[in-house]
Design a protein around this motif. Structure first.
Motif, PDB file in Angstrom:
ATOM      1  N   TYR A  46      50.273  19.735   0.654  1.00 12.90           N
ATOM      2  CA  TYR A  46      51.473  18.955   0.362  1.00 12.90           C
ATOM      3  C   TYR A  46      52.508  19.799  -0.377  1.00 12.90           C
ATOM      4  O   TYR A  46      53.702  19.706  -0.103  1.00 12.90           O
ATOM      5  CB  TYR A  46      51.113  17.718  -0.466  1.00 12.90           C
ATOM      6  CG  TYR A  46      52.314  16.916  -0.892  1.00 12.90           C
ATOM      7  CD1 TYR A  46      52.995  16.121   0.018  1.00 12.90           C
ATOM      8  CD2 TYR A  46      52.775  16.961  -2.204  1.00 12.90           C
ATOM      9  CE1 TYR A  46      54.097  15.391  -0.363  1.00 12.90           C
ATOM     10  CE2 TYR A  46      53.875  16.236  -2.601  1.00 12.90           C
ATOM     11  CZ  TYR A  46      54.538  15.444  -1.679  1.00 12.90           C
ATOM     12  OH  TYR A  46      55.631  14.735  -2.061  1.00 12.90           O
ATOM     13  N   SER A  47      52.055  20.644  -1.307  1.00  6.95           N
ATOM     14  CA  SER A  47      53.002  21.449  -2.071  1.00  6.95           C
ATOM     15  C   SER A  47      53.617  22.559  -1.229  1.00  6.95           C
ATOM     16  O   SER A  47      54.656  23.097  -1.586  1.00  6.95           O
ATOM     17  CB  SER A  47      52.336  22.035  -3.311  1.00  6.95           C
ATOM     18  OG  SER A  47      51.331  22.943  -2.929  1.00  6.95           O
ATOM     19  N   LEU A  48      53.007  22.908  -0.122  1.00 13.45           N
ATOM     20  CA  LEU A  48      53.545  23.954   0.747  1.00 13.45           C
ATOM     21  C   LEU A  48      54.180  23.395   2.018  1.00 13.45           C
ATOM     22  O   LEU A  48      54.478  24.148   2.938  1.00 13.45           O
ATOM     23  CB  LEU A  48      52.435  24.937   1.128  1.00 13.45           C
ATOM     24  CG  LEU A  48      51.847  25.747  -0.022  1.00 13.45           C
ATOM     25  CD1 LEU A  48      50.656  26.549   0.457  1.00 13.45           C
ATOM     26  CD2 LEU A  48      52.889  26.642  -0.632  1.00 13.45           C
ATOM     27  N   SER A  49      54.415  22.078   2.071  1.00 19.44           N
ATOM     28  CA  SER A  49      54.886  21.465   3.307  1.00 19.44           C
ATOM     29  C   SER A  49      56.350  21.782   3.623  1.00 19.44           C
ATOM     30  O   SER A  49      56.728  21.776   4.784  1.00 19.44           O
ATOM     31  CB  SER A  49      54.678  19.957   3.260  1.00 19.44           C
ATOM     32  OG  SER A  49      55.436  19.395   2.205  1.00 19.44           O
ATOM     33  N   ARG A  53      59.660  23.587  -1.562  1.00 16.47           N
ATOM     34  CA  ARG A  53      58.464  23.478  -2.399  1.00 16.47           C
ATOM     35  C   ARG A  53      57.705  24.796  -2.438  1.00 16.47           C
ATOM     36  O   ARG A  53      57.181  25.186  -3.483  1.00 16.47           O
ATOM     37  CB  ARG A  53      57.555  22.374  -1.882  1.00 16.47           C
ATOM     38  CG  ARG A  53      58.081  21.003  -2.152  1.00 16.47           C
ATOM     39  CD  ARG A  53      57.055  19.963  -1.751  1.00 16.47           C
ATOM     40  NE  ARG A  53      57.666  18.648  -1.750  1.00 16.47           N
ATOM     41  CZ  ARG A  53      57.351  17.695  -0.906  1.00 16.47           C
ATOM     42  NH1 ARG A  53      56.431  17.886   0.002  1.00 16.47           N
ATOM     43  NH2 ARG A  53      57.944  16.527  -0.976  1.00 16.47           N
ATOM     44  N   ALA A  54      57.623  25.461  -1.308  1.00 18.98           N
ATOM     45  CA  ALA A  54      56.927  26.747  -1.270  1.00 18.98           C
ATOM     46  C   ALA A  54      57.649  27.778  -2.132  1.00 18.98           C
ATOM     47  O   ALA A  54      57.014  28.583  -2.819  1.00 18.98           O
ATOM     48  CB  ALA A  54      56.817  27.235   0.167  1.00 18.98           C
ATOM     49  N   PHE A  55      58.988  27.766  -2.113  1.00 19.50           N
ATOM     50  CA  PHE A  55      59.760  28.689  -2.936  1.00 19.50           C
ATOM     51  C   PHE A  55      59.547  28.406  -4.422  1.00 19.50           C
ATOM     52  O   PHE A  55      59.330  29.328  -5.214  1.00 19.50           O
ATOM     53  CB  PHE A  55      61.248  28.582  -2.585  1.00 19.50           C
ATOM     54  CG  PHE A  55      62.128  29.442  -3.437  1.00 19.50           C
ATOM     55  CD1 PHE A  55      62.151  30.815  -3.262  1.00 19.50           C
ATOM     56  CD2 PHE A  55      62.921  28.877  -4.426  1.00 19.50           C
ATOM     57  CE1 PHE A  55      62.955  31.614  -4.057  1.00 19.50           C
ATOM     58  CE2 PHE A  55      63.724  29.666  -5.225  1.00 19.50           C
ATOM     59  CZ  PHE A  55      63.747  31.035  -5.039  1.00 19.50           C
ATOM     60  N   ILE A  56      59.607  27.132  -4.797  1.00 17.83           N
ATOM     61  CA  ILE A  56      59.387  26.761  -6.200  1.00 17.83           C
ATOM     62  C   ILE A  56      57.975  27.135  -6.629  1.00 17.83           C
ATOM     63  O   ILE A  56      57.761  27.647  -7.739  1.00 17.83           O
ATOM     64  CB  ILE A  56      59.670  25.260  -6.413  1.00 17.83           C
ATOM     65  CG1 ILE A  56      61.164  24.989  -6.251  1.00 17.83           C
ATOM     66  CG2 ILE A  56      59.185  24.781  -7.770  1.00 17.83           C
ATOM     67  CD1 ILE A  56      61.541  23.523  -6.223  1.00 17.83           C
ATOM     68  N   LEU A  57      56.995  26.928  -5.749  1.00 20.50           N
ATOM     69  CA  LEU A  57      55.619  27.300  -6.066  1.00 20.50           C
ATOM     70  C   LEU A  57      55.481  28.816  -6.234  1.00 20.50           C
ATOM     71  O   LEU A  57      54.810  29.288  -7.147  1.00 20.50           O
ATOM     72  CB  LEU A  57      54.669  26.799  -4.978  1.00 20.50           C
ATOM     73  CG  LEU A  57      53.193  27.055  -5.219  1.00 20.50           C
ATOM     74  CD1 LEU A  57      52.699  26.256  -6.418  1.00 20.50           C
ATOM     75  CD2 LEU A  57      52.388  26.714  -3.990  1.00 20.50           C
TER      76      LEU A  57
END
Length: 127
Positions: A46-49, A53-57
Motif C-alpha cells: 500500500y505504501s508503494l502503490s 508515496r514511494a518518493f516520500i518513503l
C-alpha cells in the motif's frame, strides 16, 4: 529474556518517562512480531502503490538511515532486541503457537526481562 535484561540494566538510570516509552515500544515490537506477515506485506504494498508515496518513503528511509549511522551506539541495542524477538517469533511459529499466544508469550518474557534488568541495577543499593 537476557537481551531485555541487559536493556533494562542499561536504561535503569534514565527518567521515568523514558522507561514508559521503552515499555510501550517493547509491547509494540511484540505486536509487530506477532502479527501475520501478510498484514505487513499489505502495508508495504500500500505504501508503494503510487509514485508520491514511494518518493516520500524513499526520502524518509534516507533520513532514518542517516540517523542510524549517526546514533550507531543506540541502534546496536535496538538491533539486538529486534533480532532476539525475531528468533523467538520463529521458534514460536515453528512450535505452532497462534498469533495471540505468540503476542502474550513475547510480551510477558520481554517485560519480565526488562523488569529484572532494571531491578538488578538497584539490587546492590538495597543489600
Amino acid at each position: 529474556m537476557l537481551t531485555y535484561t541487559t536493556l533494562g540494566w542499561v536504561l535503569s538510570a534514565v527518567p521515568w518517562y523514558t522507561l514508559l516509552l521503552t515499555l510501550a515500544l517493547i509491547l509494540l515490537l511484540a505486536e509487530i512480531l506477532a502479527s501475520p506477515f501478510s498484514n505487513v506485506r499489505k502495508g508495504l504494498i500500500y505504501s508503494l502503490s503510487t509514485d508520491t508515496r514511494a518518493f516520500i518513503l524513499a526520502i524518509s528511509m534516507a533520513f532514518f538511515t542517516a540517523l542510524l549511522v549517526i546514533w550507531i551506539h543506540i541502534v546496536v541495542h535496538a538491533l539486538v532486541v529486534i533480532a532476539a524477538g525475531l528468533l523467538a517469533r520463529l521458534d514460536l511459529l515453528t512450535a505452532g503457537f497462534s498469533d495471540w499466544q505468540t503476542f502474550w508469550i513475547l510480551s510477558v518474557f520481554s517485560l519480565a526481562g526488562f523488569g529484572l534488568g532494571w531491578a538488578a541495577h538497584y539490587l546492590p543499593i538495597v543489600l
